[in-house]
Structures are given as C-alpha cells and as structure tokens.
Design a protein around this motif. Sequence first.
Motif, short mmCIF file in Angstrom:
data_model
loop_
_atom_site.label_atom_id
_atom_site.label_comp_id
_atom_site.label_asym_id
_atom_site.label_seq_id
_atom_site.Cartn_x
_atom_site.Cartn_y
_atom_site.Cartn_z
N LEU A 178 0.78 15.85 14.71
CA LEU A 178 0.66 16.23 13.66
C LEU A 178 1.19 15.18 12.40
CD1 LEU A 178 0.93 20.13 13.30
CD2 LEU A 178 -1.20 18.91 13.15
N PHE A 179 2.44 14.64 12.77
CA PHE A 179 3.18 13.62 12.05
C PHE A 179 2.28 12.25 12.30
CE2 PHE A 179 5.82 9.91 12.01
CZ PHE A 179 6.56 10.08 10.86
N VAL A 180 1.70 12.02 13.21
CA VAL A 180 0.97 10.67 13.34
C VAL A 180 -0.23 10.78 12.36
CG1 VAL A 180 -0.45 9.40 14.71
CG2 VAL A 180 1.79 9.81 15.38
N LEU A 181 -0.96 12.05 12.57
CA LEU A 181 -2.08 12.19 11.64
C LEU A 181 -1.72 12.02 10.10
CD1 LEU A 181 -4.25 14.94 13.82
CD2 LEU A 181 -4.54 12.44 13.44
N GLY A 182 -0.62 12.85 9.91
CA GLY A 182 -0.36 12.95 8.51
C GLY A 182 0.05 11.30 7.92
N ALA A 183 0.76 10.84 8.91
CA ALA A 183 1.06 9.24 8.40
C ALA A 183 -0.29 8.49 8.34
CB ALA A 183 1.95 8.63 9.45
N ILE A 184 -1.17 8.60 9.05
CA ILE A 184 -2.50 8.03 8.80
C ILE A 184 -3.14 8.46 7.58
CG2 ILE A 184 -4.75 7.74 9.97
CD1 ILE A 184 -3.39 7.75 12.63
N GLY A 185 -3.28 9.42 7.55
CA GLY A 185 -3.85 10.19 6.11
C GLY A 185 -3.10 9.67 4.83
N TYR A 186 -1.66 9.60 4.91
CA TYR A 186 -1.02 9.10 3.71
C TYR A 186 -1.22 7.69 3.59
CZ TYR A 186 2.92 7.80 0.82
OH TYR A 186 3.67 7.38 -0.25
N LEU A 187 -1.20 7.03 4.71
CA LEU A 187 -1.58 5.30 4.48
C LEU A 187 -3.09 5.28 3.97
CD1 LEU A 187 -0.73 2.44 5.24
CD2 LEU A 187 -1.83 2.78 7.23
N PHE A 188 -3.80 6.08 4.37
CA PHE A 188 -5.37 5.97 3.84
C PHE A 188 -5.58 6.24 2.26
CE2 PHE A 188 -9.22 8.01 2.74
CZ PHE A 188 -10.18 7.02 3.03
N LEU A 189 -4.49 7.38 1.99
CA LEU A 189 -4.48 7.58 0.48
C LEU A 189 -3.97 6.49 -0.20
CD1 LEU A 189 -3.80 11.28 0.65
CD2 LEU A 189 -5.85 10.51 -0.16
N TYR A 190 -2.81 5.83 0.43
CA TYR A 190 -2.13 4.87 -0.61
C TYR A 190 -3.07 3.71 -0.69
CZ TYR A 190 0.98 0.89 -1.23
OH TYR A 190 1.73 -0.25 -1.64
N LEU A 191 -3.76 3.23 0.42
CA LEU A 191 -4.64 2.04 0.36
C LEU A 191 -5.81 2.32 -0.63
CD1 LEU A 191 -4.72 0.92 3.97
CD2 LEU A 191 -3.71 0.00 2.19
N MET A 192 -6.37 3.75 -0.71
CA MET A 192 -7.32 4.13 -1.70
C MET A 192 -6.69 3.92 -3.19
SD MET A 192 -10.21 4.71 -0.10
CE MET A 192 -10.88 5.56 -1.37
N THR A 193 -5.54 4.28 -3.43
CA THR A 193 -5.02 4.33 -4.58
C THR A 193 -4.68 2.94 -4.99
OG1 THR A 193 -3.97 6.38 -4.21
CG2 THR A 193 -3.29 5.16 -6.03
N ARG A 194 -4.33 1.90 -4.31
CA ARG A 194 -3.88 0.72 -4.48
C ARG A 194 -5.11 -0.10 -4.87
NH1 ARG A 194 -1.69 -3.32 -0.08
NH2 ARG A 194 -1.99 -5.39 -1.12
N SER A 195 -6.41 0.32 -4.07
CA SER A 195 -7.61 -0.60 -4.35
C SER A 195 -7.98 -0.16 -5.71
CB SER A 195 -8.57 -0.55 -3.18
OG SER A 195 -9.04 1.01 -3.16
N ARG A 196 -7.92 1.29 -5.99
CA ARG A 196 -8.45 1.58 -7.23
C ARG A 196 -7.74 0.97 -8.36
NH1 ARG A 196 -9.31 8.18 -8.20
NH2 ARG A 196 -10.44 7.97 -10.50
N ARG A 197 -6.29 1.17 -8.18
CA ARG A 197 -5.36 0.38 -9.27
C ARG A 197 -5.91 -1.08 -9.59
NH1 ARG A 197 -0.05 0.96 -7.28
NH2 ARG A 197 -0.52 2.87 -6.92
#
Length: 50
Positions: A23-42
Amino acid sequence: MLLPAVVELLIETFGPFLIPATLFVLGAIGYLFLYLMTRSRRETYTDDRM
C-alpha cells in the motif's frame, strides 16, 4: 502460471508486512503521478501567458 507462485513466495517470505508495504509503494506511485501531472499543468499555464 508464474505469477501465483511469485505472490505465494512473497507472502511466505514477508508475511503480514507485505500488505502495508504494498500500500505504501502504491501510494507513493500515485503521489508521484499526481505531482507530475500538476507540474506539467503548471508549465502549460505559464507557457500560455507569454
């Protein structure tokens, strides 16, 4: 199939620790995905203003 044998080996090796670690690894991957999406949108919004 090879996959059930691998899962069975992991459960035998790590036991109950496997579920929170997964669950920790899946959460970290999800957080990284959201971070990259926000960064590209910015970056997209800053490019449109100029």
